[in-house]
Design a protein around this motif. Sequence first.
Motif, short mmCIF file in Angstrom:
data_model
loop_
_atom_site.label_atom_id
_atom_site.label_comp_id
_atom_site.label_asym_id
_atom_site.label_seq_id
_atom_site.Cartn_x
_atom_site.Cartn_y
_atom_site.Cartn_z
N VAL A 29 0.91 -1.24 -0.17
CA VAL A 29 0.02 -0.22 0.04
C VAL A 29 0.85 1.14 -0.12
CG1 VAL A 29 -1.50 1.52 1.37
CG2 VAL A 29 -1.85 -0.95 1.08
N SER A 30 1.63 1.35 0.71
CA SER A 30 2.73 2.50 0.95
C SER A 30 3.62 2.70 -0.38
CB SER A 30 3.52 2.48 2.14
OG SER A 30 4.51 1.26 2.00
N ASN A 31 3.78 1.64 -1.03
CA ASN A 31 4.61 1.71 -2.19
C ASN A 31 4.02 2.71 -2.98
OD1 ASN A 31 6.63 1.41 -4.30
ND2 ASN A 31 6.16 -0.59 -4.78
N PHE A 32 2.70 2.25 -3.66
CA PHE A 32 1.92 2.95 -4.75
C PHE A 32 1.51 4.53 -3.99
CE2 PHE A 32 1.99 -0.84 -6.85
CZ PHE A 32 2.15 -0.50 -8.26
N ILE A 72 -4.25 6.84 -6.69
CA ILE A 72 -3.86 5.52 -6.79
C ILE A 72 -3.41 4.92 -5.47
CG2 ILE A 72 -3.72 5.17 -9.26
CD1 ILE A 72 -0.68 5.24 -8.79
N ASP A 73 -3.59 3.66 -4.96
CA ASP A 73 -3.33 3.09 -3.79
C ASP A 73 -2.62 1.77 -4.23
OD1 ASP A 73 -4.29 5.21 -2.21
OD2 ASP A 73 -6.09 4.18 -1.90
N TYR A 74 -3.14 1.16 -5.21
CA TYR A 74 -2.70 -0.15 -5.40
C TYR A 74 -2.39 -0.11 -7.13
CZ TYR A 74 -4.94 -1.43 -1.00
OH TYR A 74 -5.06 -1.41 0.21
N ARG A 75 -1.53 -1.46 -7.78
CA ARG A 75 -1.33 -1.59 -8.98
C ARG A 75 -2.51 -1.68 -9.65
NH1 ARG A 75 3.33 -3.10 -10.94
NH2 ARG A 75 3.66 -3.80 -12.96
N LEU A 78 -4.11 1.67 -10.82
CA LEU A 78 -3.31 2.41 -11.62
C LEU A 78 -3.53 1.60 -13.12
CD1 LEU A 78 -1.14 4.16 -12.58
CD2 LEU A 78 0.61 2.52 -12.19
N VAL A 79 -3.96 0.48 -13.37
CA VAL A 79 -4.29 -0.49 -14.63
C VAL A 79 -5.54 0.15 -14.80
CG1 VAL A 79 -4.83 -2.75 -15.51
CG2 VAL A 79 -2.98 -2.65 -13.80
N LEU A 80 -6.56 0.41 -14.05
CA LEU A 80 -7.85 1.11 -14.43
C LEU A 80 -7.76 2.52 -14.73
CD1 LEU A 80 -10.00 -0.50 -11.41
CD2 LEU A 80 -10.14 -1.43 -13.82
N VAL A 81 -6.74 3.11 -14.18
CA VAL A 81 -6.82 4.43 -14.72
C VAL A 81 -6.05 4.58 -15.99
CG1 VAL A 81 -5.58 6.55 -14.12
CG2 VAL A 81 -6.86 5.30 -12.50
N ILE A 82 -5.04 3.91 -16.35
CA ILE A 82 -4.40 3.82 -17.62
C ILE A 82 -5.19 3.38 -18.75
CG2 ILE A 82 -2.54 2.88 -18.91
CD1 ILE A 82 -1.43 5.15 -16.92
#
Length: 166
Positions: A29-32, A72-75, A78-82
């Motif tokens: 969580v903290s990474n993204f 974004i919080d998770y990978r 980000l996939v959905l946003v892209i």
Amino acid sequence: MPKFLYFLVLLMILGSCKERVSEAATGEVSNFEAMANELPKVVPVNTKARVILDTWKEFYSFDKSFERIYTIDYREDLVLVIDDLVEKQKLLEKAVYPEEFDIPQIKGRQKVVKTYILKTKGDLEYRQDPENSIKEMITAYNALREQFNVTVNNTLPTELIENEDT
């Protein structure tokens, strides 16, 4: 006494397992979240350009989708946003441009933004770190927004530039 010792060892084992699980969950969580906080900010558009852009509904929806990168919080987010950006960019490409922005400089920068959106999408599909691609995409988007500002603030008549060879 041996029963107490076994009970104490059992508690220590159970306690250490819980800590590992919670550390692994918060690490992702903290990474993204940290990546979203470290991204460059979007360049603001001046009021002259904003008036024109507010009437351009395809750009407005693209702009709103682009702002979601910072939430974004998770990978998977980000996939959905892209994926959404890819679809909105296709609609923007096919849209009728406002007269002031129907110039090669705007269209060229839009193609660069498209390139970096697709590069980010490729990084996500191949499970590579998308941080650099996202920063490049934001830089390209900022160049597009800056070109809007330059275009509306340009006070030179185009006739002077076109009749230069005479």
